[in-house]
Structure formats: C-alpha cells, structure tokens
Design a protein around this motif. Structure first.
Motif, short mmCIF file in Angstrom:
data_model
loop_
_atom_site.label_atom_id
_atom_site.label_comp_id
_atom_site.label_asym_id
_atom_site.label_seq_id
_atom_site.Cartn_x
_atom_site.Cartn_y
_atom_site.Cartn_z
N PRO A 181 60.07 39.08 2.54
CA PRO A 181 60.29 37.81 1.82
C PRO A 181 61.50 37.10 1.65
CG PRO A 181 59.99 39.29 0.02
CD PRO A 181 59.81 40.25 1.36
N GLN A 182 61.64 35.89 2.15
CA GLN A 182 63.16 35.25 2.21
C GLN A 182 62.48 33.63 1.49
OE1 GLN A 182 65.80 35.99 2.74
NE2 GLN A 182 65.79 37.84 4.43
N ASP A 183 63.56 33.29 0.77
CA ASP A 183 63.47 31.90 -0.07
C ASP A 183 64.68 31.16 0.21
OD1 ASP A 183 60.86 31.69 -0.85
OD2 ASP A 183 61.42 33.52 -2.33
N ALA A 214 48.36 36.14 3.43
CA ALA A 214 47.67 36.38 2.48
C ALA A 214 48.49 36.61 1.18
CB ALA A 214 47.11 37.77 2.68
N ALA A 215 49.94 37.10 1.47
CA ALA A 215 50.85 37.07 0.31
C ALA A 215 51.43 35.52 -0.30
CB ALA A 215 51.87 37.95 0.79
N GLY A 216 50.95 34.75 0.52
CA GLY A 216 51.37 33.28 -0.04
C GLY A 216 52.47 32.87 0.79
N PRO A 273 54.42 46.23 -0.19
CA PRO A 273 53.28 45.20 -0.38
C PRO A 273 53.17 45.22 -1.83
CG PRO A 273 52.77 47.13 1.03
CD PRO A 273 54.00 47.57 0.50
N PRO A 274 52.65 43.99 -2.17
CA PRO A 274 51.99 42.87 -1.31
C PRO A 274 53.23 41.86 -1.07
CG PRO A 274 51.55 42.49 -3.78
CD PRO A 274 52.44 43.83 -3.74
N HIS A 275 54.39 42.21 -1.39
CA HIS A 275 55.72 41.48 -1.29
C HIS A 275 56.50 41.83 -0.06
CE1 HIS A 275 54.35 39.64 -4.83
NE2 HIS A 275 54.61 40.79 -5.37
N GLY A 276 55.77 42.20 1.09
CA GLY A 276 56.28 42.65 2.54
C GLY A 276 55.30 43.64 2.90
N GLY A 319 59.40 30.19 0.77
CA GLY A 319 58.14 30.56 1.57
C GLY A 319 58.25 31.35 2.89
N ASP A 320 59.50 31.64 3.27
CA ASP A 320 59.63 32.26 4.58
C ASP A 320 58.97 33.66 4.33
OD1 ASP A 320 60.58 30.06 5.92
OD2 ASP A 320 62.59 30.86 6.00
N ALA A 321 58.79 34.35 5.63
CA ALA A 321 58.39 35.76 5.58
C ALA A 321 59.44 35.88 6.98
CB ALA A 321 57.17 36.11 6.14
N GLU A 322 60.20 37.08 6.69
CA GLU A 322 61.21 37.14 8.14
C GLU A 322 60.62 38.43 8.73
OE1 GLU A 322 65.71 37.85 9.35
OE2 GLU A 322 65.10 38.34 7.21
N LEU A 323 60.45 38.51 10.31
CA LEU A 323 59.82 39.47 10.88
C LEU A 323 61.27 40.41 11.34
CD1 LEU A 323 57.29 40.21 12.17
CD2 LEU A 323 58.00 38.94 14.51
N LYS A 324 61.11 41.65 10.98
CA LYS A 324 62.10 42.40 10.94
C LYS A 324 61.69 43.71 11.94
CE LYS A 324 65.66 42.03 10.20
NZ LYS A 324 66.91 41.32 10.94
N ARG A 325 62.42 44.32 12.70
CA ARG A 325 62.29 45.37 13.68
C ARG A 325 61.20 45.65 14.47
NH1 ARG A 325 67.01 45.16 11.93
NH2 ARG A 325 68.17 46.94 11.14
#
Length: 177
Positions: free
Chosen positions: A70-72, A113-115, A47-50, A81-87
C-alpha cells in the motif's frame, strides 16, 4: 495445461529471497548498477494490506514473483489509495508462459479487494518486456513517483482498480519519454 501454481508467501520466505536475489542480478546486468535500492520491509506485503506471490513449477521450484504494497500520498509523489507493484520477475527459463500476466491479475484483484483504487509501478527503459506487459494490461504512463522518480531511465505507469473511482478522479499527468 498450466503446471504453475501461485502461492502467497512472506516477502522474507527463503524462496522469495532467492528470486529477489535473481531479479537484483538481472537489474544489475541491465542497468550496470547494484540493482533496485528501494527499501522494502516484509511487513509491507502482509495481507490484507499487501500481498506477495510466488509461482511454482510442477517440480515445486519457485519461478516467478510479484507483490503489491500500500501507498498513500507522501513526499515521493504517491496518491492516496495506491497499491504499488514490486518485484515482478520470471526466471529466464520460465518466460513466455503467461506467468507475469497471471501474477499481475491476481495482485490487481487482491489490491482491489483491499480497497486500493490504483495500481502503480515503476520500471525502466531497459526492461522493454515489462513495459509491453504493462501497456497490454491497461497501464498508462503517469507522473513519476518513488525512489527513481528523477532518473531519466525510469518510467511510471498506473491503472485504475475501480473504474467508478477512476471516472471521478482527474487524469494523472502524462509523462513524455
């Protein structure tokens, strides 16, 4: 009465490692391989980037997990701006209590919240429960990305995290099964 608590942990926390080992065994069982070969570094979930969450039962046992990283835009077809869901995983004896849905909602809120503007995930055709969860949670098929983007069993889904941003962005290319 929900006896499960969600707690943020490091991806390399012993309880997280234990559940990751279990999900890898389930992937191997379902797909007949060695599990998910996607490289994950614990730093991707800080956090705050994951975020990496575990659900614990009333006796303090870890029973479910999930995280976002986070992924770009890159050469694996992610978008800025992607957030990748894992596990995302729930042990067999804890399934059917809404834990995956609770973890998913908490991860979406944290990524928003992390943008991050879009939550994306990759799953497979041999995980129908996962596909049903994501479809019922507002995820739609999208252009394939990630390590398994060329695998015929892979399915990718996305959900806008910010409806205003989604309205301004062109629709992702749909993928047919």
């Amino acid at each position: 009465m929900n006896m499960h608590s969600l707690r943020p942990v490091a991806f390399d926390h012993p309880d997280a490692v234990q559940l990751n080992d279990e999900v890898q065994l389930e992937y191997a069982e379902r797909y007949g391989d060695d599990g998910d070969a996607t490289w994950l570094d614990p730093g991707m979930f800080v956090p705050p980037h994951g975020l990496y969450l575990l659900a614990y039962d009333g006796r303090g046992r870890p029973v479910a997990s999930g995280g976002w990283r986070p992924q770009d835009a890159n050469d694996e077809a992610y978008s800025d701006g992607d957030a990748e869901l894992k596990r995302m995983f729930v042990i067999r004896e804890a399934r059917g209590h809404g834990l995956a849905r609770r973890i998913l909602a908490a991860l979406e809120e944290d990524a928003r919240a992390a943008g991050r503007t879009r939550m994306v995930l990759e799953t497979g055709t041999k995980q129908p429960e996962a596909i049903n969860l994501y479809a019922s949670s507002g995820y739609a098929p999208c252009a394939k990305f990630g390590l398994y983007r060329f695998d015929e069993l892979s399915r990718c889904y996305a959900k806008p995290l910010n409806p205003a941003a989604a309205a301004a962005r062109p629709e992702p290319t749909a993928v047919t099964a």
